[in-house]
Design a protein around this motif. Structure first.
Motif, PDB file in Angstrom:
ATOM      1  N   TRP A 113      13.513  92.295   2.786  1.00  0.00           N
ATOM      2  CA  TRP A 113      14.106  92.093   4.010  1.00  0.00           C
ATOM      3  C   TRP A 113      15.282  92.618   4.415  1.00  0.00           C
ATOM      4  CZ3 TRP A 113      11.773  89.056   0.537  1.00  0.00           C
ATOM      5  CH2 TRP A 113      10.556  88.551   0.907  1.00  0.00           C
TER       6      TRP A 113
ATOM      7  N   LYS B 152      18.450  89.159   9.150  1.00  0.00           N
ATOM      8  CA  LYS B 152      17.812  87.977   7.975  1.00  0.00           C
ATOM      9  C   LYS B 152      18.454  88.547   6.666  1.00  0.00           C
ATOM     10  CE  LYS B 152      13.494  86.285   9.193  1.00  0.00           C
ATOM     11  NZ  LYS B 152      12.159  85.786   8.650  1.00  0.00           N
TER      12      LYS B 152
ATOM     13  N   ALA C 133      14.801  85.760   3.070  1.00  0.00           N
ATOM     14  CA  ALA C 133      13.542  85.076   3.424  1.00  0.00           C
ATOM     15  C   ALA C 133      13.521  83.730   2.945  1.00  0.00           C
ATOM     16  CB  ALA C 133      12.184  86.030   3.546  1.00  0.00           C
TER      17      ALA C 133
END
Length: 150
Positions: free
Chosen positions: A75, A81, A84
């Motif tokens: 990610w 983000k 995750a």
């Protein structure tokens, strides 16, 4: 032929994975290539999305590549983000395992396992699941381990 792009790793072959990437050398390559129409992509020691943006700005390169960090945090390319949730990581790992099973008929399962380990780190119980996954001898065994943890 004129290349469309050149990726430059800021480490010598002698350094291998040791030492620090030389972003001053990458910047120098960018300056040498200026005006040629060839894109220069920098690579080496980028550990976050933000650091990648910063390295591109500082060096003037057209883009950056991230390698090992993406194995531990797929990610990393998403600026919104940081990491995750565990359930998402394992669901995506299960999906990648499914793709591996379908597309890599001649590739060793051991090859996949080294990448799978990156999905299961830095959460309670990650060490135990990682050990079980590394002991798995088949795709089916790993699928079962992932399902049991989910």
């Amino acid at each position: 032929a004129k290349p469309a792009a050149i990726a430059i790793h800021g480490r010598s072959a002698k350094q291998n994975y040791g030492g620090e990437a030389d972003w001053a050398a990458i910047k120098e390559a960018v300056e040498l290539a200026r005006g040629t129409g060839v894109l220069i992509i920098g690579n080496g020691d980028i550990k976050s999305y933000e650091e990648g943006v910063l390295r591109a700005k500082e060096s003037g390169c057209d883009g950056v590549m991230m390698g090992r960090v993406a194995l531990k945090n797929p990610w990393v390319f998403n600026p919104k983000k940081k990491e995750a949730p565990i359930k998402n990581r394992l669901n995506i790992l299960a999906y990648h395992l499914k793709i591996f099973k379908k597309e890599n008929k001649n590739q060793s399962f051991s090859y996949f396992k080294k990448y799978a380990a990156g999905y299961v780190s830095d959460f309670p119980g990650s060490k135990e699941i990682r050990i079980k996954m590394m002991e798995a001898e088949t795709v089916a065994e790993m699928e079962k381990i992932i399902k049991s943890f989910l």
